[in-house]
Scaffold this active site. Structure first.
Site, PDB file in Angstrom:
ATOM      1  N   PRO A  69      26.656   9.451  -1.568  1.00  0.00           N
ATOM      2  CA  PRO A  69      27.694   9.977  -0.668  1.00  0.00           C
ATOM      3  C   PRO A  69      28.498  11.077  -1.343  1.00  0.00           C
ATOM      4  O   PRO A  69      28.931  10.920  -2.485  1.00  0.00           O
ATOM      5  CB  PRO A  69      28.560   8.747  -0.383  1.00  0.00           C
ATOM      6  CG  PRO A  69      28.344   7.850  -1.555  1.00  0.00           C
ATOM      7  CD  PRO A  69      26.934   8.067  -2.006  1.00  0.00           C
ATOM      8  N   MET A  70      28.681  12.187  -0.616  1.00  0.00           N
ATOM      9  CA  MET A  70      29.419  13.329  -1.170  1.00  0.00           C
ATOM     10  C   MET A  70      30.285  13.950  -0.082  1.00  0.00           C
ATOM     11  O   MET A  70      29.772  14.438   0.927  1.00  0.00           O
ATOM     12  CB  MET A  70      28.443  14.375  -1.732  1.00  0.00           C
ATOM     13  CG  MET A  70      27.711  13.919  -2.978  1.00  0.00           C
ATOM     14  SD  MET A  70      26.426  15.075  -3.502  1.00  0.00           S
ATOM     15  CE  MET A  70      25.140  14.696  -2.289  1.00  0.00           C
ATOM     16  N   THR A  71      31.592  13.924  -0.279  1.00  0.00           N
ATOM     17  CA  THR A  71      32.534  14.465   0.703  1.00  0.00           C
ATOM     18  C   THR A  71      32.385  15.982   0.800  1.00  0.00           C
ATOM     19  O   THR A  71      32.373  16.679  -0.211  1.00  0.00           O
ATOM     20  CB  THR A  71      33.974  14.100   0.317  1.00  0.00           C
ATOM     21  OG1 THR A  71      34.098  12.683   0.314  1.00  0.00           O
ATOM     22  CG2 THR A  71      34.971  14.694   1.292  1.00  0.00           C
TER      23      THR A  71
ATOM     24  N   TYR B 293      39.964   4.047  -4.755  1.00  0.00           N
ATOM     25  CA  TYR B 293      40.377   3.990  -3.352  1.00  0.00           C
ATOM     26  C   TYR B 293      40.781   2.558  -2.993  1.00  0.00           C
ATOM     27  O   TYR B 293      40.796   1.673  -3.841  1.00  0.00           O
ATOM     28  CB  TYR B 293      39.278   4.555  -2.460  1.00  0.00           C
ATOM     29  CG  TYR B 293      39.037   6.026  -2.721  1.00  0.00           C
ATOM     30  CD1 TYR B 293      40.034   6.966  -2.455  1.00  0.00           C
ATOM     31  CD2 TYR B 293      37.840   6.474  -3.276  1.00  0.00           C
ATOM     32  CE1 TYR B 293      39.835   8.321  -2.726  1.00  0.00           C
ATOM     33  CE2 TYR B 293      37.634   7.822  -3.544  1.00  0.00           C
ATOM     34  CZ  TYR B 293      38.640   8.735  -3.272  1.00  0.00           C
ATOM     35  OH  TYR B 293      38.445  10.075  -3.549  1.00  0.00           O
TER      36      TYR B 293
ATOM     37  N   HIS C 261      33.053   1.483   0.678  1.00  0.00           N
ATOM     38  CA  HIS C 261      33.484   2.244  -0.494  1.00  0.00           C
ATOM     39  C   HIS C 261      34.546   1.443  -1.246  1.00  0.00           C
ATOM     40  O   HIS C 261      35.716   1.426  -0.880  1.00  0.00           O
ATOM     41  CB  HIS C 261      34.046   3.591  -0.051  1.00  0.00           C
ATOM     42  CG  HIS C 261      34.174   4.599  -1.164  1.00  0.00           C
ATOM     43  ND1 HIS C 261      34.182   4.259  -2.499  1.00  0.00           N
ATOM     44  CD2 HIS C 261      34.292   5.956  -1.135  1.00  0.00           C
ATOM     45  CE1 HIS C 261      34.305   5.349  -3.235  1.00  0.00           C
ATOM     46  NE2 HIS C 261      34.375   6.396  -2.431  1.00  0.00           N
ATOM     47  N   GLY C 262      34.110   0.806  -2.336  1.00  0.00           N
ATOM     48  CA  GLY C 262      35.024   0.032  -3.164  1.00  0.00           C
ATOM     49  C   GLY C 262      35.136   0.595  -4.562  1.00  0.00           C
ATOM     50  O   GLY C 262      35.364  -0.160  -5.517  1.00  0.00           O
ATOM     51  N   ALA C 263      34.997   1.926  -4.694  1.00  0.00           N
ATOM     52  CA  ALA C 263      34.946   2.559  -6.012  1.00  0.00           C
ATOM     53  C   ALA C 263      36.037   3.617  -6.164  1.00  0.00           C
ATOM     54  O   ALA C 263      36.785   3.916  -5.235  1.00  0.00           O
ATOM     55  CB  ALA C 263      33.564   3.203  -6.218  1.00  0.00           C
ATOM     56  N   HIS C 264      36.149   4.149  -7.379  1.00  0.00           N
ATOM     57  CA  HIS C 264      36.833   5.408  -7.695  1.00  0.00           C
ATOM     58  C   HIS C 264      38.331   5.416  -7.410  1.00  0.00           C
ATOM     59  O   HIS C 264      38.929   6.471  -7.239  1.00  0.00           O
ATOM     60  CB  HIS C 264      36.170   6.572  -6.945  1.00  0.00           C
ATOM     61  CG  HIS C 264      34.697   6.663  -7.153  1.00  0.00           C
ATOM     62  ND1 HIS C 264      33.864   7.390  -6.328  1.00  0.00           N
ATOM     63  CD2 HIS C 264      33.890   6.089  -8.078  1.00  0.00           C
ATOM     64  CE1 HIS C 264      32.620   7.269  -6.741  1.00  0.00           C
ATOM     65  NE2 HIS C 264      32.616   6.475  -7.802  1.00  0.00           N
TER      66      HIS C 264
ATOM     67  N   GLN D  58      28.978   5.460   4.908  1.00  0.00           N
ATOM     68  CA  GLN D  58      29.908   4.885   3.935  1.00  0.00           C
ATOM     69  C   GLN D  58      31.264   4.753   4.613  1.00  0.00           C
ATOM     70  O   GLN D  58      31.838   5.747   5.069  1.00  0.00           O
ATOM     71  CB  GLN D  58      30.037   5.746   2.680  1.00  0.00           C
ATOM     72  CG  GLN D  58      30.891   5.067   1.620  1.00  0.00           C
ATOM     73  CD  GLN D  58      31.187   5.949   0.426  1.00  0.00           C
ATOM     74  OE1 GLN D  58      31.949   6.902   0.529  1.00  0.00           O
ATOM     75  NE2 GLN D  58      30.582   5.631  -0.714  1.00  0.00           N
TER      76      GLN D  58
END
Length: 380
Positions: free
Chosen positions: A39-41, A189, A184-187, A116
């Site tokens: 996934p890439m915003t 957030y 999305h449970g990373a980075h 995602q």
């Protein structure tokens, strides 16, 4: 004269094709090969609606051999979930109609696709679109950089609202034709803010030791699991590092990591997507396993590895406009062949070159392109 057996060693090209072309089962979904798109915003969805260009962007990569597309982060239906009117949303009639067409085009191109689902929590800046009056919120009102900012600690009612938003988005994904969902449970957030001691300082049942810090996230997973059919894959992406704290860690030992992952697996996670900046770095001393490798060993669940695949240099430097040269994937193939993990997610290399998967699978590695941070701004 006695003949001498001849050992035939597969060429690098045929080895890559053999290892990466194997199908893989993710709960009830069979993905045609081991290559996923990370996934890439991109912020190419005005009004949160994915249009024709977004459809083409994903379908082009599926047609070139990517087995599983994980979309860019999409905001769930909670006013505080995001901070841009150009990031796609996974709620609303027009937005979901756009996503249904994306899924249809990816399927027509031979790929599979999951959205995602995303809530940014305390990363949100006050006054930003799409809902300017919505407050930033998180477990304790603390931003990932350690500042308290202008946000609020979530009430029990807030927790219920967010749980419902994730469940509704997952149900919508199955209804409009997607093949699964990724949470999305990373980075740094929202979901990660609950897992990490640096941002979760609650004194109720949702804070405290590592297991207590998983409670909210496990409730999100369980609600998502209950909102979709039993065979519909639920993927959970997590990381040790945070966007404002690259050296942060959820767990210092395998035992600590197991304490965090076990409740999530029990709640209904089918696949873990372990986000690292460099996939080849061992996660804990005394073992060469990376984060995805340890995750699979501890949970027994399929895992996806990610982190500078195909490039020499991590993606953090891309934020500063830096490029990265092509790097071989021999070590990655070694790990995949040993079943250290099950799939490989490719980010910048696929953003740079939509044909990356086709070239790797066909042995056309001499055609691979270095990452050019400036050039990708105009690519689709």
């Amino acid at each position: 004269m006695r003949s001498v057996p001849v050992t035939v060693t597969a060429s690098p090209a045929s080895r890559a094709a053999e290892i990466l072309s194997r199908p893989v089962a993710l709960n009830g979904l069979t993905v045609p090969n081991r290559i996923a798109m990370a996934p890439m915003t991109r912020m190419f969805s005005p009004g949160g609606v994915p249009g024709e260009d977004v459809r083409s962007y994903y379908a082009r990569r599926a047609a070139a051999g990517v087995g599983l597309i994980v979309t860019e982060g999409t905001y769930v239906g909670h006013d505080s979930a995001g901070q841009s009117d150009r990031v796609p949303r996974f709620h609303g009639e027009e937005q979901l109609a756009g996503w249904a067409k994306v899924a249809e085009d990816v399927h027509a191109a031979g790929g599979t696709i999951v959205p995602q689902l995303w809530h940014i929590g305390m990363v949100r800046k006050q006054g930003q679109a799409p809902y300017a009056d919505a407050p930033a919120m998180g477990p304790s009102g603390i931003r990932p950089d350690g500042t308290e900012g202008t946000g609020k600690a979530m009430t029990l009612s807030d927790l219920d609202d967010v749980i419902g938003a994730f469940a509704e988005a997952a149900a919508a994904a199955e209804r409009i034709g997607f093949d699964g969902v990724e949470l999305h449970g990373a980075h740094g957030y929202l979901l990660d803010q609950f897992l990490w001691a640096g941002t979760n300082r609650r004194t109720d049942a949702y804070g405290g030791d590592p297991v207590a810090r998983t409670k909210f996230v496990a409730e999100v997973v369980a609600a998502v699991r209950a909102s979709v059919s039993a065979e519909f894959p639920v993927i959970f992406r997590y990381s040790q590092w945070k966007q404002d704290a690259y050296d942060a860690r959820l767990a210092e030992t395998p035992e600590e990591l197991d304490a965090i992952l076990a409740p999530l697996a029990a709640a209904g996670v089918d696949v873990f997507h372990a986000s690292t900046r460099r996939h080849w770095i061992p996660e804990f001393e005394g073992s060469n396993l990376n984060l995805a490798g340890w995750t699979k060993k501890l949970t027994g669940k399929p895992t996806i590895t990610v982190g500078s695949v195909g490039l020499d240099g991590d993606f953090i430097h891309a934020f500063a406009g830096e490029g990265a040269p092509v790097q071989g994937i021999d070590e990655l193939l070694d790990r995949l062949e040993r079943d250290e993990f099950d799939m490989v997610a490719v980010g910048r290399a696929l953003l740079q070159d939509p044909e990356w998967a086709a070239k790797v699978l066909a042995g056309r590695t001499d055609e691979l392109k270095a990452y050019d941070a400036a050039a990708v701004q105009t690519l689709s």
